[in-house]
Motif scaffolding. Structure first.
Motif, PDB file in Angstrom:
ATOM      1  N   ASP A 121      42.903  34.327  49.528  1.00  0.00           N
ATOM      2  CA  ASP A 121      42.202  33.497  50.500  1.00  0.00           C
ATOM      3  C   ASP A 121      40.769  33.982  50.695  1.00  0.00           C
ATOM      4  N   CYS A 122      40.583  35.289  50.540  1.00  0.00           N
ATOM      5  CA  CYS A 122      39.232  35.840  50.648  1.00  0.00           C
ATOM      6  C   CYS A 122      38.393  35.457  49.442  1.00  0.00           C
ATOM      7  N   GLY A 123      39.012  34.876  48.442  1.00  0.00           N
ATOM      8  CA  GLY A 123      38.257  34.436  47.278  1.00  0.00           C
ATOM      9  C   GLY A 123      38.248  35.435  46.139  1.00  0.00           C
ATOM     10  N   ALA A 124      39.124  36.428  46.190  1.00  0.00           N
ATOM     11  CA  ALA A 124      39.239  37.364  45.061  1.00  0.00           C
ATOM     12  C   ALA A 124      40.065  36.666  43.994  1.00  0.00           C
ATOM     13  N   TYR A 125      39.395  36.189  43.028  1.00  0.00           N
ATOM     14  CA  TYR A 125      39.938  35.253  42.061  1.00  0.00           C
ATOM     15  C   TYR A 125      41.257  35.704  41.406  1.00  0.00           C
ATOM     16  N   PHE A 126      42.360  35.675  42.124  1.00  0.00           N
ATOM     17  CA  PHE A 126      43.717  35.916  41.616  1.00  0.00           C
ATOM     18  C   PHE A 126      44.003  37.322  41.110  1.00  0.00           C
ATOM     19  N   THR A 127      42.981  38.158  40.929  1.00  0.00           N
ATOM     20  CA  THR A 127      43.269  39.473  40.342  1.00  0.00           C
ATOM     21  C   THR A 127      44.217  40.297  41.207  1.00  0.00           C
ATOM     22  N   PRO A 128      43.891  40.520  42.499  1.00  0.00           N
ATOM     23  CA  PRO A 128      44.826  41.301  43.308  1.00  0.00           C
ATOM     24  C   PRO A 128      46.186  40.615  43.421  1.00  0.00           C
ATOM     25  N   PHE A 129      46.165  39.305  43.520  1.00  0.00           N
ATOM     26  CA  PHE A 129      47.406  38.545  43.654  1.00  0.00           C
ATOM     27  C   PHE A 129      48.319  38.818  42.455  1.00  0.00           C
ATOM     28  N   LEU A 130      47.739  38.773  41.269  1.00  0.00           N
ATOM     29  CA  LEU A 130      48.553  38.985  40.075  1.00  0.00           C
ATOM     30  C   LEU A 130      48.977  40.437  39.942  1.00  0.00           C
ATOM     31  N   TYR A 131      48.124  41.348  40.399  1.00  0.00           N
ATOM     32  CA  TYR A 131      48.519  42.765  40.384  1.00  0.00           C
ATOM     33  C   TYR A 131      49.740  42.955  41.277  1.00  0.00           C
ATOM     34  N   MET A 132      49.709  42.323  42.442  1.00  0.00           N
ATOM     35  CA  MET A 132      50.816  42.496  43.374  1.00  0.00           C
ATOM     36  C   MET A 132      52.069  41.798  42.846  1.00  0.00           C
ATOM     37  N   PHE A 133      51.873  40.712  42.167  1.00  0.00           N
ATOM     38  CA  PHE A 133      53.032  40.048  41.565  1.00  0.00           C
ATOM     39  C   PHE A 133      53.659  40.918  40.493  1.00  0.00           C
ATOM     40  N   ARG A 134      52.837  41.696  39.801  1.00  0.00           N
ATOM     41  CA  ARG A 134      53.352  42.598  38.773  1.00  0.00           C
ATOM     42  C   ARG A 134      54.344  43.577  39.402  1.00  0.00           C
ATOM     43  N   GLU A 135      53.991  44.117  40.566  1.00  0.00           N
ATOM     44  CA  GLU A 135      54.901  45.059  41.228  1.00  0.00           C
ATOM     45  C   GLU A 135      56.088  44.332  41.841  1.00  0.00           C
ATOM     46  N   ARG A 136      55.835  43.156  42.365  1.00  0.00           N
ATOM     47  CA  ARG A 136      56.928  42.386  42.954  1.00  0.00           C
ATOM     48  C   ARG A 136      57.972  42.080  41.887  1.00  0.00           C
ATOM     49  N   GLU A 137      57.517  41.837  40.670  1.00  0.00           N
ATOM     50  CA  GLU A 137      58.452  41.579  39.577  1.00  0.00           C
ATOM     51  C   GLU A 137      59.462  42.710  39.436  1.00  0.00           C
ATOM     52  N   ARG A 138      58.984  43.951  39.600  1.00  0.00           N
ATOM     53  CA  ARG A 138      59.905  45.093  39.464  1.00  0.00           C
ATOM     54  C   ARG A 138      60.992  45.029  40.534  1.00  0.00           C
ATOM     55  N   ILE A 139      60.572  44.654  41.746  1.00  0.00           N
ATOM     56  CA  ILE A 139      61.554  44.556  42.836  1.00  0.00           C
ATOM     57  C   ILE A 139      62.508  43.390  42.550  1.00  0.00           C
ATOM     58  N   VAL A 140      61.941  42.286  42.091  1.00  0.00           N
ATOM     59  CA  VAL A 140      62.783  41.126  41.805  1.00  0.00           C
ATOM     60  C   VAL A 140      63.773  41.460  40.684  1.00  0.00           C
ATOM     61  N   ASP A 141      63.330  42.274  39.723  1.00  0.00           N
ATOM     62  CA  ASP A 141      64.253  42.724  38.669  1.00  0.00           C
ATOM     63  C   ASP A 141      65.435  43.480  39.279  1.00  0.00           C
ATOM     64  N   LEU A 142      65.119  44.324  40.263  1.00  0.00           N
ATOM     65  CA  LEU A 142      66.194  45.084  40.930  1.00  0.00           C
ATOM     66  C   LEU A 142      67.148  44.127  41.639  1.00  0.00           C
ATOM     67  N   PHE A 143      66.583  43.134  42.311  1.00  0.00           N
ATOM     68  CA  PHE A 143      67.428  42.171  43.017  1.00  0.00           C
ATOM     69  C   PHE A 143      68.272  41.359  42.035  1.00  0.00           C
TER      70      PHE A 143
END
Lengths: 367, 375
Positions: A121-143
Motif C-alpha cells: 500500500d505504501c507503493g513498494a512495488y510488490f518486492t516486500p510482499f513477495l518476500y513475505m509470501f516466500r516465508e509464508r509458503e514455508r508455513i503453508v507447507d507445514l500446514f
C-alpha cells in the motif's frame, strides 16, 4: 485572493487494489485531502452466523475457516474452544501443544501478509510482499503436512486436532525456526530503516490510547497505541500460561508503530513456538467426543488473541445438536471503527496506508 | 575549457562523421528517422524484457520465461495481446481529448532522440541548442497525460493528472539546473559537443548534478518512487485507468520510450555517451542506456512511493537548493579555470561535497513535511 475549492466524493472500492477485498469507502476529498470517509460493508455477506445454526457443532468448523481466511487456524481454535467450554470437554495435552504451535505459526503467516500488504500500500512495488509470501509458503507447507490444505485448513476439532503431526513435521518446523530470524533481520534491513517508509508512515494516522479503547480496538492496533492488552496474558486460554513471552507495545499508535508492532509480535510468536516444541508431550491428540455433540442448555463465550485481535465465539445451546445462536466477535470490524477518526485530514495516499495498517479481512467483517 | 580538454579513457580515436552523413539532407533525414524509430521500438522491447526479468529476479520469483528462449518473445506476445484487446471509451469521456492524449504523449518521447548522438556526429540534427530542445520538447508529454486524465471523466484519472502537472512543473526546475552544470563544463548546448568534451565522464566531475538529474528525471517520466500519477495502490492506474487496447499500449510505449530517452540523456550527459574503448561507439551508447535503465528498475523494486506533498517538498526543499548549490560550485570551478592536470582533485572535491550535502540535507529534509492538514 483565496481560491475556492469544492470537495468531491471519490468512491474507493468495492473493487480497488488496496481495499483488501470487497470493501468500499466513500471518501469526500478536497483535492488530495480527505475531508471525510464513510466505510460501507456488506459486499461479502454470506450469513455465516445463521449457517452455524443449521449445522452440527462439528459441522461448522469448515465454515469458520472462511471468516478470516488468512488465519484459518485461529478461527478453528476460537470456535473449538467455545464449543469445548459449552460442552465441558477436556482437550489432551499433546493436542493443546499442537494447537498452540499451529496458532502461533498462523499468526506469523497472517502478520507476514499484513506487513507485506501494508508495504504494498505504501507503493513498494510488490518486492516486500513477495518476500513475505516466500516465508509464508514455508508455513503453508507445514500446514499442508498436517491438514492437506493450503488456505482453509480445517485442522482443529472439538476436543483436539484432526490428526497427529506427521513424522516429517518437526524437522521441517525446526528448519523454519532456524531460518525465520534471519528473514526477520532481512526485513529490518530492507524496510524498517527505509527513509521513505519512515516519512510515509511515522506520525500518520495516529490512534490515541483513549480512542483505541473507546472503539474497542484489539490486537496489534490496540497495542501499538500503548495499551498492554493481550488475551494470551490477560485471560489465558489453552496452555498459554505455561509459556514465557512478552507483550510488546508501542507509544504513538501511528502507522509505523502498527507495522513495527506486528514485526515484534512475530518474534514473540517464534519464542512461544520454540518453547512449545521443546515441551510437547506424546499421547492422544483428540479427546473422546461423540460424533454428534449435544451440549447442555446454556451459553458460552470463548475468545482468543487472533492475529488481528480478540476473536470470540458466543454460542447458545438448547441441548440440540446445533447451536441455537452463534455470534462471532470479529476483531477486524471493531478495529475498523477507528478508521474515520484516523484518516480525516490526511491525504488519499495516507488513507490507503492507514487502512492497510489496520489490517482487515473482509470475510470476517461481512459474516 | 581546461577540464573539458581531458582525455583519459578513449583508446580509439574516432573521426567525427561528417554532418550530412549518409549524404544529402533527405537521405540523412530518412535514414535517421528509420534508425530512431527502430532504435526506440527495439529498446522499448528490450527494456520491458529487462524490467520483467530483472524484477522477477529481485523479487525472488521467475518472471516471464515461457515465451521463446529465456522468455525473449514475451514483449512480442505482450504487443500482440494489447493490439487484439477491445478499445473501450467511457460514455462520459471527452472523446476527442481521450483519443488524442496517447498520441500527444507519445510524440515527444520519440522527438527527443532527434538530438541524441549515437556516434560522433551520427544524429538526426546536431542542434547547437540540443539540450534546450530536449528540455522544451519533453515537457509536451505532460499535456498528453493531463488530457488523458481530464478526458477520461474519471476521478482517479483526474487526481493522477493533477498530480502529474504539479510534479512536472516542480521537477522541471532542478532538472534544468542540473543540466546547466554539465553545460558549463562542456561549454556547449549541443549534445554531440557535450559528448566530445567528456574526456572523463561528467558523472565524476558532476556527481551531485548526476544524482539530481537522475532523481528529477525519474520523477519526470513517472518512475518509482515518484510514480504518483499512476500510483496503482492509491488511484488504481491514475491517468490511464480508462484506457484499454491499443491506446493503453501507446501509454505503455510512452512510459518505456521516455525511460529509454531519460537513460539516453543521462548516458549522453554524464556517462560519456558513445565514448568508450574497444567496442563500437553505438554499442557503448546502448550499453550505457541499459545500465542507467537497470538502475531505474532497481530503485523501482526497492523503494516505497512518496506522498504528493512529500514529492513536492522533495523538489522544492531538496532538489532545488541542491541544484543551485551545484551550479554555484561548478561555476566557481569553471571560472577559476581549474587546471587539467588536477582533474582528479576536482573529482575528489566534488564527490566529497556531494556526499556531505546529500547526507546533511536528507537528514534535515526528512524532518520536514510531516504534518496533518486540519479540515
Amino acid at each position: 485572493m483565496a481560491v475556492r475549492t469544492e470537495p468531491f466524493v471519490l468512491n474507493m472500492g468495492p473493487v480497488h487494489p488496496s481495499t483488501h477485498g470487497v470493501f468500499r469507502m466513500r471518501a469526500t476529498l478536497d483535492g488530495e485531502v480527505v475531508v471525510d470517509i464513510e466505510p460501507v460493508f456488506g459486499y461479502l455477506h454470506r450469513g455465516i452466523e445463521k449457517l452455524a445454526e443449521q449445522r452440527t457443532y462439528s459441522g461448522f468448523i469448515p465454515l469458520t475457516d472462511r471468516l478470516d481466511y488468512i488465519s484459518s487456524m485461529n478461527n478453528n481454535f476460537a470456535y473449538c474452544l467455545s464449543v469445548e467450554k459449552l460442552a465441558g470437554i477436556k482437550v489432551p495435552e499433546r493436542a493443546e501443544y499442537i494447537r498452540v504451535i499451529m496458532s502461533e505459526l498462523q499468526r506469523i503467516a497472517a502478520f507476514l501478509i499484513a506487513v507485506g500488504a501494508f508495504l504494498n500500500d505504501c507503493g513498494a512495488y510488490f518486492t516486500p510482499f513477495l518476500y513475505m509470501f516466500r516465508e509464508r509458503e514455508r508455513i503453508v507447507d507445514l500446514f499442508e503436512m498436517v491438514s492437506g490444505q493450503r488456505l482453509t485448513y480445517n485442522y482443529m476439532r472439538v476436543g483436539g486436532v484432526s490428526q497427529d503431526l506427521p513424522e516429517e513435521f518437526m524437522p521441517a518446523l525446526r528448519k523454519f525456526m532456524d531460518l525465520m530470524p534471519r528473514f526477520m533481520d532481512e526485513y529490518d534491513r530492507l524496510l524498517m530503516q527505509n527513509e521513505i517508509l519512515i516519512a510515509r508512515a511515522k506520525g500518520v494516522g495516529i490512534l490515541t490510547k483513549e480512542q483505541a479503547i473507546n472503539c474497542s480496538a484489539s490486537g496489534p492496533v490496540l497495542r501499538a497505541s500503548g495499551v498492554k492488552w493481550d488475551i494470551r496474558k490477560a485471560d489465558p486460554y489453552s496452555i498459554y500460561d505455561r509459556f514465557d513471552f512478552d507483550v510488546p507495545t508501542q507509544e504513538t499508535g501511528d502507522c509505523y508503530d502498527r507495522y513495527r508492532q506486528r514485526v515484534e509480535e512475530m518474534r514473540q510468536s517464534l519464542r512461544i513456538i520454540r518453547q512449545a516444541m521443546d515441551q510437547i508431550p506424546s499421547g492422544p491428540t483428540r479427546a473422546e467426543v461423540p460424533h454428534l455433540i449435544r451440549p447442555p442448555a446454556g451459553e458460552a463465550y470463548a475468545r482468543i488473541e487472533a492475529p488481528k485481535g480478540e476473536l470470540g465465539f458466543y454460542l447458545v445451546s438448547d441441548n440440540s445438536i446445533a447451536p441455537y445462536r452463534c455470534h462471532i466477535r470479529p476483531p477486524s470490524l471493531l478495529n475498523l471503527t477507528a478508521l474515520r477518526d484516523m484518516t480525516r485530514g490526511w491525504k488519499v495516499a495516507d488513507l490507503i496506508i492507514i487502512f492497510g495498517s489496520i489490517d482487515i479481512t473482509v470475510g470476517e467483517i461481512d459474516r | 575549457m581546461a577540464i573539458a580538454d581531458l582525455n583519459i579513457y578513449n583508446l580509439v580515436h574516432l573521426q567525427p562523421i561528417p554532418p550530412d552523413w549518409p549524404g544529402g539532407f533527405w537521405w540523412h533525414w530518412l535514414f535517421f528517422t528509420v534508425v530512431i524509430i527502430g532504435f526506440v521500438l527495439t529498446m522499448v522491447m528490450g527494456v520491458i524484457y529487462i524490467e520483467r526479468r530483472g524484477m522477477g529476479r529481485m523479487q525472488s520469483r521467475l518472471g516471464p520465461n515461457r515465451t521463446g528462449p529465456f522468455g525473449l518473445l514475451q514483449p512480442v506476445a505482450d504487443a500482440v495481446k494489447v493490439l487484439l484487446k477491445e478499445n473501450i471509451v467511457p460514455d462520459a469521456a471527452d472523446k476527442l481529448v481521450h483519443w488524442l492524449a496517447p498520441v500527444i504523449a507519445f510524440a515527444p518521447a520519440l522527438m527527443i532522440f532527434t538530438v541524441i548522438p549515437f556516434q560522433n556526429g551520427a544524429l538526426l540534427a546536431d542542434l547547437n541548442i540540443g539540450i534546450l530542445y530536449i528540455v522544451a520538447i519533453s515537457s509536451v508529454s505532460t499535456v498528453g497525460i493531463f488530457m488523458a486524465g481530464w478526458g477520461s471523466s474519471n476521478k482517479y484519472s483526474l487526481l493522477g493528472a493533477m498530480r502529474n502537472v504539479a510534479a512536472i512543473v516542480s521537477y522541471e526546475i532542478p532538472l534544468v539546473l542540473a543540466i546547466v552544470g554539465v553545460v558549463l563544463i562542456a561549454g556547449s548546448l549541443s549534445l554531440n559537443q557535450i559528448v566530445v568534451a567528456q574526456g572523463i565522464p561528467f558523472i565524476l566531475l558532476q556527481p551531485l548534478g548526476f544524482l539530481l538529474f537522475f532523481a528529477a528525471g525519474c520523477a519526470e517520466i513517472n518512475r518509482s518512487p515518484f510514480d504518483l500519477m499512476e500510483a496503482d495502490s492509491e488511484i488504481v492506474a491514475g491517468f490511464h485507468t480508462e484506457y484499454s487496447g491499443m491506446k493503453f499500449a501507446m501509454f505503455y510505449l510512452v512510459e518505456y520510450a521516455e525511460a529509454v530517452a531519460i537513460s539516453a540523456i543521462i548516458a549522453t550527459l554524464f556517462l560519456g555517451g558513445w565514448r568508450g574503448p574497444l567496442l563500437p561507439p553505438w554499442l557503448w551508447f546502448v550499453i550505457k542506456v541499459i545500465i542507467v535503465f537497470f538502475v531505474m528498475v532497481w530503485t523501482r523494486t526497492t523503494l516505497p512511493r512518496l506522498r504528493i506533498d512529500q514529492l513536492m517538498a522533495f523538489a522544492w526543499k531538496f532538489l532545488f537548493p541542491m541544484s543551485l548549490l551545484n551550479l554555484f560550485i561548478t561555476a566557481l570551478q569553471v571560472l577559476a579555470g581549474w587546471p587539467t592536470e588536477l582533474w582528479w582533485l576536482m573529482v575528489m572535491v566534488n564527490i566529497a561535497i556531494t556526499a556531505t550535502m546529500v547526507l546533511i540535507w536528507s537528514k534535515f529534509f526528512f524532518k520536514l513535511g510531516r504534518g496533518r492538514i486540519e479540515v
